[in-house]
Structures are given as structure tokens and as C-alpha cells.
Design a protein around this motif. Structure first.
Motif, PDB file in Angstrom:
ATOM      1  N   GLY A  28       0.800  -1.214   0.000  1.00  0.00           N
ATOM      2  CA  GLY A  28       0.000   0.000   0.000  1.00  0.00           C
ATOM      3  C   GLY A  28       0.834   1.266   0.000  1.00  0.00           C
ATOM      4  O   GLY A  28       0.297   2.370   0.029  1.00  0.00           O
ATOM      5  N   VAL A  29       2.158   1.108  -0.036  1.00  0.00           N
ATOM      6  CA  VAL A  29       3.084   2.240  -0.069  1.00  0.00           C
ATOM      7  C   VAL A  29       4.012   2.126  -1.273  1.00  0.00           C
ATOM      8  O   VAL A  29       4.036   2.988  -2.146  1.00  0.00           O
ATOM      9  N   LEU A  30       4.772   1.031  -1.345  1.00  0.00           N
ATOM     10  CA  LEU A  30       5.736   0.842  -2.435  1.00  0.00           C
ATOM     11  C   LEU A  30       5.156   0.030  -3.597  1.00  0.00           C
ATOM     12  O   LEU A  30       5.791  -0.096  -4.645  1.00  0.00           O
ATOM     13  N   HIS A  31       3.975  -0.493  -3.414  1.00  0.00           N
ATOM     14  CA  HIS A  31       3.183  -1.198  -4.438  1.00  0.00           C
ATOM     15  C   HIS A  31       1.762  -1.297  -3.876  1.00  0.00           C
ATOM     16  O   HIS A  31       1.558  -1.037  -2.685  1.00  0.00           O
ATOM     17  N   ASP A  81      -1.841   2.047   6.704  1.00  0.00           N
ATOM     18  CA  ASP A  81      -2.605   1.610   7.871  1.00  0.00           C
ATOM     19  C   ASP A  81      -2.767   2.799   8.812  1.00  0.00           C
ATOM     20  O   ASP A  81      -1.830   3.161   9.526  1.00  0.00           O
ATOM     21  N   ILE A  82      -3.949   3.386   8.818  1.00  0.00           N
ATOM     22  CA  ILE A  82      -4.175   4.603   9.600  1.00  0.00           C
ATOM     23  C   ILE A  82      -4.962   4.344  10.877  1.00  0.00           C
ATOM     24  O   ILE A  82      -5.300   5.271  11.582  1.00  0.00           O
ATOM     25  N   GLN A  83      -5.210   3.083  11.192  1.00  0.00           N
ATOM     26  CA  GLN A  83      -6.012   2.731  12.360  1.00  0.00           C
ATOM     27  C   GLN A  83      -5.237   2.959  13.656  1.00  0.00           C
ATOM     28  O   GLN A  83      -4.064   2.620  13.747  1.00  0.00           O
ATOM     29  N   THR A  86      -3.000   5.950   0.135  1.00  0.00           N
ATOM     30  CA  THR A  86      -4.174   5.213  -0.327  1.00  0.00           C
ATOM     31  C   THR A  86      -3.679   3.819  -0.716  1.00  0.00           C
ATOM     32  O   THR A  86      -2.733   3.717  -1.513  1.00  0.00           O
ATOM     33  N   PRO A  87      -4.254   2.754  -0.167  1.00  0.00           N
ATOM     34  CA  PRO A  87      -3.721   1.408  -0.380  1.00  0.00           C
ATOM     35  C   PRO A  87      -3.517   1.007  -1.851  1.00  0.00           C
ATOM     36  O   PRO A  87      -2.569   0.301  -2.166  1.00  0.00           O
TER      37      PRO A  87
END
Length: 165
Positions: A14-17, A128-130, A144-145
Motif C-alpha cells: 500500500g506504499v511501495l506497491h 494503515d491509519i487505524q 491510499t492502499p
């Protein structure tokens, strides 16, 4: 570790892919268009102007594959900046149930590393923003994932955070 170390906690999925990676017998497999680590060059380019930034892996890849194997997936320019990971195999000896670690939020995992290392200057790049505490939310560059670092607004936000240090 010195408290003046400047750290970027780095997630992979969700960051590098895209966040569509599954572990198989052949290793991590991306179940979306593109390739694993296709957005890593974006991070490499963004960090060129910030040589003082070190990376700490805050990805489940370390827990599942081990630190060295997870690290080896990164381009060499990023590997050279990595100083550790939020998960270490020795943690399994101290936890009655390793799932306790997996059940914690990414924020909790990062906070544990921050406290142990007495970090003052840190931020996290993660989808992951939880569970992020209000007083630490400004340290999170949320991806954004599906788009990760390919999103222009995420790149702008990361650069803005980096320039504050």
C-alpha cells in the motif's frame, strides 16, 4: 541509537506497491496490476535531498519473511538507509503469544520502537491509519492502499514532512 536520529518508518504494502500482496510458496505475490516495489524509485528520488533520513521497516514482511529477506526486496539505495525494523525475531521469546504483536496497531508497534530508541524526530509512511493517537497523527503520511506513493498528493505530503526536518 542517538535521539537525534531522523527516522521514516516504512511500510511496503500500500506504499511501495498496491496493497494486494499475498504470501505463497514462491514468496510474496502481487495480485494487482504492476510489480512488487514499483513505486520504490519514487521514494528513492524523494530521499535524495534528505541524506539524514534513516529508514526503519514497519512492515509485516519482516515478521513473516525475516529482516534480511524483507530488506533484500528493497532497491540498494533504500537498503543502505535501513537501520532496523519494528519487529525483531527476539520478540518472539518475550511474547507468550506472537499474535499479540500482530494484533497491535501499526501505530502501537512504531511507538514501541520509538520509546525503546528514544527517538524525537520520526514520521511514518503507511496505508494503515487505524489507531493513531491525535497528538501523533501529524507524523503519519497516509497512503491510499491502491495508489501508495504513486499518488501525487502523497508525494507532496511526504516532501513537506521531510522538509520540516
Amino acid at each position: 541509537m542517538q535521539t537525534n536520529t531522523r527516522v521514516l518508518f516504512l511500510d511496503f504494502d500500500g506504499v511501495l506497491h498496491p496493497d494486494a500482496v499475498y504470501l505463497s510458496r514462491q514468496g510474496p505475490t502481487l495480485k494487482a496490476e504492476g510489480t512488487l516495489f514499483m513505486w520504490a524509485p519514487i521514494l528513492t528520488n524523494l530521499l535524495v535531498d534528505f541524506p539524514m533520513i534513516s529508514l526503519v521497516l514497519s512492515t509485516s514482511w519482516v515478521r513473516h519473511l525475516g529482516y534480511k529477506r524483507a530488506l533484500a526486496y528493497l532497491p540498494i539505495e533504500l537498503q543502505e538507509r535501513v537501520i532496523g525494523a519494528t519487529w525483531h525475531s527476539s520478540m518472539a521469546k518475550h511474547w507468550v503469544d506472537e499474535n499479540l504483536w500482530d494484533g497491535r496497531t501499526r501505530y502501537d508497534q512504531i511507538c514501541r520502537y520509538v520509546a525503546r530508541s528514544q527517538l524525537r524526530d520520526w514520521m511514518a509512511l503507511d496505508d494503515d491509519i487505524q489507531g493513531w493517537a491525535e497528538d501523533s497523527a501529524q507524523r503519519l503520511i497516509a497512503c491510499t492502499p491502491e495508489l501508495g506513493l504513486s499518488a501525487a498528493h502523497t508525494q507532496v505530503e511526504l516532501r513537506r514532512h521531510l522538509e520540516k526536518y
